[in-house]
Design an enzyme around this catalytic site. Sequence first.
Site, PDB file in Angstrom:
ATOM      1  N   GLN A  13      38.349  54.404  65.888  1.00  0.00           N
ATOM      2  CA  GLN A  13      38.710  53.556  64.589  1.00  0.00           C
ATOM      3  C   GLN A  13      39.804  52.513  64.987  1.00  0.00           C
ATOM      4  O   GLN A  13      40.121  51.884  64.126  1.00  0.00           O
ATOM      5  CB  GLN A  13      39.713  54.777  63.695  1.00  0.00           C
ATOM      6  CG  GLN A  13      40.949  55.208  64.256  1.00  0.00           C
ATOM      7  CD  GLN A  13      41.407  56.273  63.325  1.00  0.00           C
ATOM      8  OE1 GLN A  13      40.856  57.162  63.593  1.00  0.00           O
ATOM      9  NE2 GLN A  13      42.650  56.118  62.522  1.00  0.00           N
TER      10      GLN A  13
ATOM     11  N   ASP B   8      47.928  55.675  53.061  1.00  0.00           N
ATOM     12  CA  ASP B   8      46.768  55.061  53.413  1.00  0.00           C
ATOM     13  C   ASP B   8      45.745  55.451  52.120  1.00  0.00           C
ATOM     14  O   ASP B   8      44.688  56.267  52.540  1.00  0.00           O
ATOM     15  CB  ASP B   8      46.272  56.008  54.744  1.00  0.00           C
ATOM     16  CG  ASP B   8      47.004  55.486  55.640  1.00  0.00           C
ATOM     17  OD1 ASP B   8      47.241  54.303  56.412  1.00  0.00           O
ATOM     18  OD2 ASP B   8      47.754  56.323  56.269  1.00  0.00           O
TER      19      ASP B   8
ATOM     20  N   GLY C  80      48.070  61.542  53.195  1.00  0.00           N
ATOM     21  CA  GLY C  80      49.024  60.798  52.807  1.00  0.00           C
ATOM     22  C   GLY C  80      48.430  59.640  51.771  1.00  0.00           C
ATOM     23  O   GLY C  80      47.526  58.994  51.852  1.00  0.00           O
TER      24      GLY C  80
ATOM     25  N   LEU D  18      54.837  61.335  65.298  1.00  0.00           N
ATOM     26  CA  LEU D  18      55.213  61.884  63.916  1.00  0.00           C
ATOM     27  C   LEU D  18      56.369  60.978  63.282  1.00  0.00           C
ATOM     28  O   LEU D  18      57.315  60.747  64.267  1.00  0.00           O
ATOM     29  CB  LEU D  18      55.570  63.311  64.048  1.00  0.00           C
ATOM     30  CG  LEU D  18      54.138  64.150  64.486  1.00  0.00           C
ATOM     31  CD1 LEU D  18      54.537  65.450  64.251  1.00  0.00           C
ATOM     32  CD2 LEU D  18      53.041  63.886  63.742  1.00  0.00           C
ATOM     33  N   HIS D  19      56.627  60.973  61.867  1.00  0.00           N
ATOM     34  CA  HIS D  19      57.805  60.436  61.366  1.00  0.00           C
ATOM     35  C   HIS D  19      57.776  61.523  60.158  1.00  0.00           C
ATOM     36  O   HIS D  19      57.022  62.588  60.126  1.00  0.00           O
ATOM     37  CB  HIS D  19      57.590  59.216  61.097  1.00  0.00           C
ATOM     38  CG  HIS D  19      56.395  58.641  60.326  1.00  0.00           C
ATOM     39  ND1 HIS D  19      56.178  59.041  58.840  1.00  0.00           N
ATOM     40  CD2 HIS D  19      55.320  58.000  60.546  1.00  0.00           C
ATOM     41  CE1 HIS D  19      55.046  58.414  58.509  1.00  0.00           C
ATOM     42  NE2 HIS D  19      54.449  57.649  59.472  1.00  0.00           N
ATOM     43  N   GLU D  20      58.917  61.227  59.392  1.00  0.00           N
ATOM     44  CA  GLU D  20      59.013  62.230  58.211  1.00  0.00           C
ATOM     45  C   GLU D  20      57.827  62.150  57.144  1.00  0.00           C
ATOM     46  O   GLU D  20      57.499  63.411  56.540  1.00  0.00           O
ATOM     47  CB  GLU D  20      60.309  61.713  57.386  1.00  0.00           C
ATOM     48  CG  GLU D  20      60.570  62.404  56.286  1.00  0.00           C
ATOM     49  CD  GLU D  20      61.051  63.926  56.716  1.00  0.00           C
ATOM     50  OE1 GLU D  20      60.954  64.862  55.668  1.00  0.00           O
ATOM     51  OE2 GLU D  20      61.507  64.204  57.548  1.00  0.00           O
TER      52      GLU D  20
ATOM     53  N   HIS E 163      54.899  62.422  57.801  1.00  0.00           N
ATOM     54  CA  HIS E 163      53.802  63.338  58.455  1.00  0.00           C
ATOM     55  C   HIS E 163      54.252  64.905  58.033  1.00  0.00           C
ATOM     56  O   HIS E 163      53.750  65.806  57.689  1.00  0.00           O
ATOM     57  CB  HIS E 163      53.441  63.265  60.105  1.00  0.00           C
ATOM     58  CG  HIS E 163      52.982  61.872  60.470  1.00  0.00           C
ATOM     59  ND1 HIS E 163      53.579  61.031  60.978  1.00  0.00           N
ATOM     60  CD2 HIS E 163      51.686  61.757  60.326  1.00  0.00           C
ATOM     61  CE1 HIS E 163      52.792  60.110  61.482  1.00  0.00           C
ATOM     62  NE2 HIS E 163      51.476  60.367  60.963  1.00  0.00           N
TER      63      HIS E 163
END
Length: 277
Positions: A57, A146, A143, A29-31, A33
């Site tokens: 995927q 994407d 998000g 995770l990052h900000e 997410h």
Amino acid sequence: MEIITTAADLRSRLATAGEIAFVPTMGNLHEGHLQLVRLARQHGDLAVASIFVNRLQFGPSEDFDRYPRTFDADCAAFEREGVDIVFAPAEIEMYPVVQTYRMTPPPLADELEGNVRPGFFNGVCTVVLKLFNLVRPDVAVFGKKDRQQLQIVRGMVEQFNLPIRIVAGETVRASDGLALSSRNRYLSAPELKEAPRLYRVLRSIESEIVRGNGDHAALEASARAELERHGWKVDYVAIRKDFAERGASTHGSLVVLGAATLGTTRLIDNVDVLLAR
């Protein structure tokens, strides 16, 4: 915060839940997410997030095995943000038998990302549909970074009459404009300094269009050339009308999308072009 690892336990726990807001992730995770989690909490009584690195995927030459698994840190971050339930299934739980049934997305899935990564959106749609069937959310948050994925998931929900509202979260950026991504950690220090160029190039196209430049092919070619001059391997730069947000208060809005590899790290980004009525 509860951590649930099996489909049976998840169904049992959610059977009497109120409105569920869901954020699917592959972890690391990052900000960006965490912003999606904050958005989800505004849209439901119960915030559910998933952590599952989906093999379907990833192409045969892609980074499934080296994709960072940071489960403990991810759970700690989710708990700080008020997530109620983390669904973290093992691969055998999601795919107890070989997944011979796959979602076949529309022709849009063969363009842009799908052209560069054949089968990518088949894998995305298959796992997202499975997660939707397990979680049964009222709202799901994705998000805008994407952007093609967002568009395809929205179409899947509509065409299969799934009772889920898709909410889009804005792209979160570093101070230099670089879109936050789990793959940014692969960039070397010099590459980190160069990486924001992708965003700047897309923004320059936006500025040209707003000023009235309608030669989209020339704008795309110029952007590609600039990136290549600085060592990027460009997959595409594209100006698209069909990815614009619905219900926007603008007329003829566009999205500029780009994907390119810097060193060994592939980055994607996009910017909206809002044309006044």
